[in-house]
Design a protein around this motif. Structure first.
Motif, PDB file in Angstrom:
ATOM      1  N   CYS A 191       0.824  -1.193   0.000  1.00 47.71           N
ATOM      2  CA  CYS A 191       0.000   0.000   0.000  1.00 47.71           C
ATOM      3  C   CYS A 191       0.871   1.261   0.000  1.00 47.71           C
ATOM      4  CB  CYS A 191      -0.926  -0.041   1.194  1.00 47.71           C
ATOM      5  SG  CYS A 191      -2.276   1.131   1.064  1.00 47.71           S
ATOM      6  N   THR A 192       2.003   1.188   0.705  1.00 47.28           N
ATOM      7  CA  THR A 192       2.914   2.329   0.736  1.00 47.28           C
ATOM      8  C   THR A 192       3.453   2.630  -0.649  1.00 47.28           C
ATOM      9  OG1 THR A 192       3.530   1.757   2.990  1.00 47.28           O
ATOM     10  CG2 THR A 192       4.999   3.242   1.823  1.00 47.28           C
ATOM     11  N   ASN A 193       3.710   1.593  -1.464  1.00 54.58           N
ATOM     12  CA  ASN A 193       4.208   1.814  -2.820  1.00 54.58           C
ATOM     13  C   ASN A 193       3.223   2.627  -3.640  1.00 54.58           C
ATOM     14  OD1 ASN A 193       6.469   0.389  -2.168  1.00 54.58           O
ATOM     15  ND2 ASN A 193       6.029  -1.362  -3.467  1.00 54.58           N
ATOM     16  N   VAL A 194       1.929   2.351  -3.483  1.00 61.14           N
ATOM     17  CA  VAL A 194       0.907   3.103  -4.207  1.00 61.14           C
ATOM     18  C   VAL A 194       0.976   4.566  -3.782  1.00 61.14           C
ATOM     19  CG1 VAL A 194      -1.586   3.415  -4.527  1.00 61.14           C
ATOM     20  CG2 VAL A 194      -0.606   1.113  -4.520  1.00 61.14           C
ATOM     21  N   GLU A 195       1.065   4.807  -2.487  1.00 54.19           N
ATOM     22  CA  GLU A 195       1.099   6.174  -1.958  1.00 54.19           C
ATOM     23  C   GLU A 195       2.351   6.924  -2.405  1.00 54.19           C
ATOM     24  OE1 GLU A 195       0.808   5.536   2.235  1.00 54.19           O
ATOM     25  OE2 GLU A 195      -1.217   4.713   2.086  1.00 54.19           O
ATOM     26  N   ASN A 196       3.506   6.249  -2.385  1.00 48.33           N
ATOM     27  CA  ASN A 196       4.764   6.913  -2.732  1.00 48.33           C
ATOM     28  C   ASN A 196       4.942   7.107  -4.228  1.00 48.33           C
ATOM     29  OD1 ASN A 196       5.399   7.033  -0.041  1.00 48.33           O
ATOM     30  ND2 ASN A 196       6.712   5.234  -0.079  1.00 48.33           N
ATOM     31  N   GLY A 197       4.318   6.276  -5.031  1.00 46.11           N
ATOM     32  CA  GLY A 197       4.447   6.397  -6.481  1.00 46.11           C
ATOM     33  C   GLY A 197       5.719   5.757  -7.001  1.00 46.11           C
ATOM     34  N   GLN A 211      -8.633  -5.132  -1.593  1.00 47.97           N
ATOM     35  CA  GLN A 211      -8.756  -5.446  -0.176  1.00 47.97           C
ATOM     36  C   GLN A 211      -8.091  -6.788   0.106  1.00 47.97           C
ATOM     37  OE1 GLN A 211     -12.902  -5.394   0.825  1.00 47.97           O
ATOM     38  NE2 GLN A 211     -13.020  -3.163   0.767  1.00 47.97           N
ATOM     39  N   VAL A 212      -7.449  -6.886   1.261  1.00 50.01           N
ATOM     40  CA  VAL A 212      -6.840  -8.150   1.668  1.00 50.01           C
ATOM     41  C   VAL A 212      -7.953  -9.143   1.945  1.00 50.01           C
ATOM     42  CG1 VAL A 212      -5.421  -9.296   3.411  1.00 50.01           C
ATOM     43  CG2 VAL A 212      -4.818  -6.995   2.627  1.00 50.01           C
ATOM     44  N   PHE A 222      -3.725 -10.389  -1.558  1.00 46.28           N
ATOM     45  CA  PHE A 222      -4.250  -9.166  -2.145  1.00 46.28           C
ATOM     46  C   PHE A 222      -3.858  -9.137  -3.619  1.00 46.28           C
ATOM     47  CE2 PHE A 222       0.088  -8.217  -1.048  1.00 46.28           C
ATOM     48  CZ  PHE A 222       0.529  -7.387  -2.057  1.00 46.28           C
ATOM     49  N   GLY A 223      -4.405  -8.195  -4.313  1.00 44.19           N
ATOM     50  CA  GLY A 223      -4.050  -7.962  -5.706  1.00 44.19           C
ATOM     51  C   GLY A 223      -3.807  -6.476  -5.891  1.00 44.19           C
TER      52      GLY A 223
END
Length: 189
Positions: free
Chosen positions: A1-7, A21-22, A27-28
């Motif tokens: 999820c952090t990767n999505v936020e950080n870009g 969602q887990v 997850f996917g």
């Protein structure tokens, strides 16, 4: 999820854009589709129907791959599972795309991914360390060797070694140019 936020650290990474969602401890994620002109590395290594346009394009592909991972590592991340199934190349230009970025994490954070046999650093195989930026570099060297020889095996014949020795000076010059470029980029920032 952090990767999505950080870009994404670089445009070469087909970075997760959203996470599902887990559910049942899994997850996917959603990522951009790769353009059709990009071919899987494994198809290029077989080389029957798809080949790099020239040796220069193949070297450019290698440099693009190294450059993308240099950016990833300079941002403190480790890929943790480099293998021949995670890369796509445009055989005409050498542009690369990198997928399966769900296992990318800060170098000190473990995702539970150990690696793929044939690509794992010896210290990871023997469990002296977990995957990190340094072990990524070992895996990268295996990939670069495969790209140089354009085959999946990690061995070379005497004739191939002689050819590699002859091309070594060109690769050394490319390495110097990459180091000079990296130094110049550090000075600009």
């Amino acid at each position: 999820c952090t990767n999505v936020e950080n870009g994404s650290p670089a445009p070469e990474f087909l970075w997760p854009e959203d996470v599902t969602q887990v559910r049942h401890d899994s997850f996917g994620y959603v990522m951009e589709l790769r353009p059709a002109r990009f071919c899987e590395l494994s198809r290029l290594l077989v080389g029957r129907k798809v080949r790099f346009a020239s040796y220069a394009v193949r070297v450019r592909a290698m440099l693009n791959l190294v450059s993308a991972f240099r950016i990833l590592h300079n941002e403190g991340y480790a890929y943790q599972d480099l293998n021949d199934g995670n890369f796509f190349f445009d055989p005409q230009t050498g542009q690369c795309l990198i997928c399966d970025n769900d296992n990318v994490a800060p170098s000190s954070v473990q995702t539970g991914v150990i690696g793929t046999p044939r690509f794992m650093a010896p210290e990871v195989v023997t469990r002296q360390t977990m995957p990190n930026g340094h072990s990524d570099r070992h895996s990268m060297s295996v990939l670069l060797f495969m790209l140089l020889l354009m085959r999946r095996e990690n061995t070379a014949s005497a004739n191939e070694l002689e050819i590699l020795k002859k091309k070594n000076s060109a690769m050394a010059e490319l390495n110097q140019n990459m180091q000079a470029l990296a130094h110049h980029q550090r000075l600009e920032t």
